[in-house]
Write an enzyme that holds these catalytic residues in place. Structure first.
Site, PDB file in Angstrom:
ATOM      1  N   GLN A 284       0.836  -1.196   0.000  1.00 57.68           N
ATOM      2  CA  GLN A 284       0.000   0.000   0.000  1.00 57.68           C
ATOM      3  C   GLN A 284       0.876   1.253   0.000  1.00 57.68           C
ATOM      4  O   GLN A 284       1.783   1.384   0.813  1.00 57.68           O
ATOM      5  CB  GLN A 284      -0.909   0.004   1.227  1.00 57.68           C
ATOM      6  N   TYR A 313      -8.633 -12.346  -3.401  1.00 53.91           N
ATOM      7  CA  TYR A 313      -7.833 -11.274  -4.020  1.00 53.91           C
ATOM      8  C   TYR A 313      -6.797 -10.795  -2.991  1.00 53.91           C
ATOM      9  O   TYR A 313      -6.620  -9.602  -2.762  1.00 53.91           O
ATOM     10  CB  TYR A 313      -8.702 -10.084  -4.435  1.00 53.91           C
ATOM     11  N   GLU A 334      -5.037 -15.770  -4.543  1.00 52.94           N
ATOM     12  CA  GLU A 334      -4.555 -14.704  -5.424  1.00 52.94           C
ATOM     13  C   GLU A 334      -4.114 -15.327  -6.742  1.00 52.94           C
ATOM     14  O   GLU A 334      -3.562 -16.424  -6.775  1.00 52.94           O
ATOM     15  CB  GLU A 334      -3.390 -13.970  -4.756  1.00 52.94           C
ATOM     16  N   ASP A 382     -11.065  -7.976  -1.624  1.00 58.03           N
ATOM     17  CA  ASP A 382     -10.457  -6.700  -2.025  1.00 58.03           C
ATOM     18  C   ASP A 382     -10.148  -6.789  -3.517  1.00 58.03           C
ATOM     19  O   ASP A 382      -8.993  -6.918  -3.926  1.00 58.03           O
ATOM     20  CB  ASP A 382      -9.189  -6.458  -1.210  1.00 58.03           C
ATOM     21  N   CYS A 409     -12.064  -0.160  -4.265  1.00 54.05           N
ATOM     22  CA  CYS A 409     -11.375   1.051  -4.725  1.00 54.05           C
ATOM     23  C   CYS A 409     -12.197   1.785  -5.777  1.00 54.05           C
ATOM     24  O   CYS A 409     -11.733   2.772  -6.345  1.00 54.05           O
ATOM     25  CB  CYS A 409      -9.985   0.715  -5.272  1.00 54.05           C
TER      26      CYS A 409
END
Length: 544
Positions: A284, A313, A334, A382, A409
């Site tokens: 991040q 994710y 993932e 996410d 997001c």
């Protein structure tokens, strides 16, 4: 009808998702960058489309009370920041409203349980990663900075208020080295020249700094001089690496790395966990706000130590690993193999022993887990900006987790996905916007979804064998009643609803059927429309 180059006076009444003000001319919406809600201004039309137009602020007649003096001279042409001309309080209001508008207009939700937006402690110097494209100016000198809006034209930049001051020093040393060494600049069209990008990362807590030069080649002229000049300008530096990218691509990093000095990674701490960060690794970019977001997600997850947590994710595992100590078991999934490997290394490095990481698309991973009988109590998702695949949401619902924590997001795709979750019997319990990227148009959102009456529905299924049917009631099975109601009335009814209607009619449904073991359990009641349909079925089968 308005046309290009027309001038008109207007008041800015709203903002777009990209941070442009909205006004109207001849009934048409006109989007004007660099304006604020409440501005009274003169606008010049620069482009007209079928249903809307674009304008340019020509003259500010009466400024909005939200306006402030911009602290960056290139904020307009750079395009990275769209809110440097308004107060931070106004920016947070706009981002909160953007989330609310998306949920109402796209999702169709009302009475949204919105919590206050989590604003950042600082609007400046918060980014821990920087990618500066390199090119040639018209006079043949190196320029380095950011791409102008909707173009590959570089705005030469010597400082950026979103990035730490240490990056400015490293970039100036790099510029000085290029002049001395004469190393060539990459030409995108001709695919010639060497220097493509200057890429930098730093650890907010550790203070470590990594400088990476992306090059169209495996060697630089004057590598020793480059190392010397960078180390002198940036004493904090812990590593200098060369990334080799010979591809005709807009992707910044190539696969191969060569260390010129120091180590090729940096360390940083996030939610009390230490992470090793390579140039390729996801991390991040606003560590402080990432902690705020992860803490809110953990609050929503409500872990007690007895739950299985699924992190879809999962990337390099940061969200799931930050909650692992509060879960019985963590499963991460993932699609990017290198990210999965990083997640496993991060788990081992932090002595997390209850974590498992799978490599695969979220849809496939969720299906595999479902097939092997995994039933996570809590699922954290996410997804990328495009949101979730509809099949992922269907599989999540089939797993029947009591809580789903959705980190988004993009408010638009979030609203679309929440609409499907509610159709799968999940309820929106809480919504919190998070400002991860102050000054920019982006906003993150954390949402808590809970399964409606999960325990009661489970008990319905478990007690189906406890029916004590009389001979009269055996004229029609529950499945036959369901089939009749669906065919004649187009309604799906549950065994629970059928039992409730049968009780009303005085029909015995078994002593233990559908009775919760909790004294204060809330059982969903059959809607009138479905009750009438079930009554019709009971009459059809001569049960009443």
């Amino acid at each position: 009808m308005i046309k290009k180059n027309d001038l008109f006076e207007a008041e800015i009444t709203a903002m777009t998702a990209e941070g442009s003000g909205i006004c109207r001319a001849d009934g048409m919406a006109v989007f004007v960058p660099g304006t604020a809600v409440g501005d009274r201004c003169v606008v010049r039309v620069v482009k007209v489309l079928k249903k809307y137009a674009f304008g340019r602020l020509e003259e500010l007649l009466t400024p909005s009370p939200d306006r402030t003096t911009p602290d960056c001279s290139i904020a307009g042409p750079c395009g990275g920041c769209v809110y440097r001309h308004i107060t931070y309080e106004a920016e947070l209001k706009i981002k909160t409203q953007r989330v609310r508008d998306a949920l109402e207009r796209i999702g169709g939700f009302e009475n949204i349980p919105m919590e206050p937006i989590l604003g950042a402690p600082s609007r400046t110097r918060y980014r821990n990663k920087c990618q500066l494209p390199i090119g040639l100016s018209k006079n043949g000198e190196m320029q380095m900075g950011f791409y102008a809006v909707n173009s590959h034209r570089i705005i030469d930049t010597h400082t950026c208020l979103l990035q730490p001051e240490v990056f400015d020093r490293a970039a100036e040393a790099f510029r000085a080295w290029q002049k001395l060494s004469g190393e060539s600049i990459y030409d995108e069209a001709a695919h010639s020249g060497v220097l493509r990008h200057l890429y930098m990362r730093c650890g907010e807590k550790s203070g470590e700094v990594l400088v990476c030069i992306v090059a169209n080649g495996a060697k630089l002229h004057g590598e020793d001089l480059l190392v010397k000049m960078l180390r002198e300008a940036v004493p904090e530096i812990t590593g200098i690496v060369l990334n080799i990218n010979r591809e005709r691509t807009n992707v910044v990093l190539g696969r191969e790395l060569r260390t010129l000095w120091g180590k090729p990674t940096i360390r940083d701490t996030l939610c009390r966990l230490e992470f090793e960060i390579s140039p390729h690794a996801f991390y991040q970019v606003n560590r402080t706000q990432a902690e705020a977001l992860y803490n809110k997600a953990a609050e929503y997850a409500g872990l007690t130590g007895a739950e299985t947590l699924l992190d879809l994710y999962c990337g390099t595992g940061t969200i799931g690993l930050s909650m692992a100590s509060r879960a019985k078991k963590l499963i991460g999934a993932e699609i990017i193999p290198s990210a999965v490997e990083n997640a496993r290394k991060n788990a081992a490095h932090n002595h997390v022993t209850n974590a498992e990481f799978l490599c695969g698309d979220a849809k496939d991973a969720a299906h595999i887990l479902y097939e092997r009988g995994e039933r996570p109590d809590v699922i954290v998702i996410d997804p990328p900006r495009k949101g979730c695949d509809a099949a992922v949401i269907t599989t999540i619902a089939a797993m029947r987790p009591t809580r789903v924590v959705y980190v988004s997001c993009d408010p638009a795709t979030l609203a679309r996905d929440l609409k499907q979750f509610t159709a799968e019997d999940y309820n929106i319990e809480a919504v919190t916007p998070v400002d991860m990227f102050p000054g920019t148009a982006h906003v993150e959102t954390v949402v808590l979804l809970s399964k409606l009456n999960t325990k009661q529905h489970i008990e319905v299924e478990l007690n189906l064998d406890e029916l004590d049917l009389t001979s009269a009631e055996s004229k029609a099975t529950y499945d036959e009643i369901k089939a009749y109601v669906l065919e004649k009335h187009g309604l799906k009814v549950s065994s629970l609803y059928i039992s409730q209607v049968k009780r009303k009619c005085g029909l015995d449904v078994g002593q233990n059927y559908n009775l919760s073991k909790k004294e204060d359990a809330k059982v969903p009641q059959c809607p009138p429309e479905k009750e009438a349909a079930i009554m019709d079925a009971l009459k059809h089968f001569q049960m009443i």
